[in-house]
Design a protein around this motif. Structure first.
Motif, short mmCIF file in Angstrom:
data_model
loop_
_atom_site.label_atom_id
_atom_site.label_comp_id
_atom_site.label_asym_id
_atom_site.label_seq_id
_atom_site.Cartn_x
_atom_site.Cartn_y
_atom_site.Cartn_z
N THR A 93 0.82 -1.20 0.00
CA THR A 93 0.00 0.00 0.00
C THR A 93 0.86 1.26 0.00
N GLN A 94 2.17 1.06 -0.01
CA GLN A 94 3.12 2.17 0.01
C GLN A 94 4.14 1.98 -1.12
N PRO A 95 4.86 3.02 -1.50
CA PRO A 95 5.86 2.91 -2.56
C PRO A 95 6.96 1.90 -2.19
N LEU A 96 7.55 1.29 -3.22
CA LEU A 96 8.60 0.29 -3.00
C LEU A 96 9.78 0.85 -2.22
N ALA A 97 10.05 2.13 -2.35
CA ALA A 97 11.16 2.72 -1.59
C ALA A 97 10.92 2.55 -0.09
N ARG A 129 2.91 -3.59 10.94
CA ARG A 129 3.16 -2.53 11.94
C ARG A 129 3.32 -1.17 11.27
N GLU A 130 4.00 -1.13 10.13
CA GLU A 130 4.28 0.13 9.45
C GLU A 130 3.19 0.53 8.45
N GLY A 131 2.15 -0.28 8.32
CA GLY A 131 1.07 0.04 7.38
C GLY A 131 1.51 -0.02 5.93
N ILE A 132 2.44 -0.92 5.64
CA ILE A 132 3.03 -1.03 4.30
C ILE A 132 2.24 -1.98 3.41
N ALA A 133 1.54 -2.95 4.01
CA ALA A 133 0.84 -3.95 3.22
C ALA A 133 -0.56 -4.18 3.76
N GLN A 134 -1.42 -4.58 2.86
CA GLN A 134 -2.78 -5.02 3.18
C GLN A 134 -2.77 -6.54 3.04
N TYR A 135 -3.50 -7.25 3.90
CA TYR A 135 -3.48 -8.71 3.92
C TYR A 135 -4.86 -9.25 3.55
N THR A 136 -4.86 -10.23 2.67
CA THR A 136 -6.06 -11.00 2.35
C THR A 136 -5.76 -12.43 2.75
N VAL A 137 -6.58 -12.99 3.64
CA VAL A 137 -6.34 -14.33 4.16
C VAL A 137 -7.43 -15.26 3.67
#
Length: 96
Positions: A9-13, A70-78
Motif C-alpha cells: 500500500t506504500q511505494p517500493l522505496a 506494523r508500518e502500514g506497508i501492506a494489506q493482507y487478504t487471508v
C-alpha cells in the motif's frame, strides 16, 4: 492451512526499508513450522505466504508481528483452505 496475500500500500522505496526485518519475521515462523512457503508477486506488488497454523486467531496474532503490518506497508487478504490432494513431495501437508 492459510494463504496470505500481501498487497503493498506504500511505494517500493518504503517497502525496501523494512524488507530485512520482514525476512527475519518470516524466518522465525519458518523455524517454528508455521510458514511453509513465501515469495513475492511478479510484478512486485506484494507477496504470498502459505501458513500451517491451527486457527485464524493464531494467524492473526502472528501477522501482527510483521513489520509490514506494523508500518502500514501492506494489506493482507487471508484465505483458509483444506488441502485434499498433493504432489508426493508435499503429501505430508495433507491432514489425516
Amino acid at each position: 492451512m492459510f494463504i496470505i496475500e500481501l498487497t503493498y500500500t506504500q511505494p517500493l522505496a518504503l517497502v525496501d526499508q523494512f524488507v530485512a526485518e520482514h525476512r527475519l519475521f518470516l524466518e522465525r515462523h519458518y523455524a517454528s513450522g508455521q510458514f511453509l512457503l513465501s515469495g513475492r508477486k511478479e510484478p512486485r506488488t506484494g507477496g504470498f505466504i502459505l501458513a500451517n497454523v491451527a486457527s485464524r486467531a493464531e494467524l492473526d496474532a502472528i501477522l501482527l508481528e510483521d513489520p509490514f503490518q506494523r508500518e502500514g506497508i501492506a494489506q493482507y487478504t487471508v484465505t483458509e483452505f483444506l488441502p485434499s490432494m498433493a504432489a508426493p513431495a508435499l503429501a505430508g501437508l495433507l491432514g489425516n
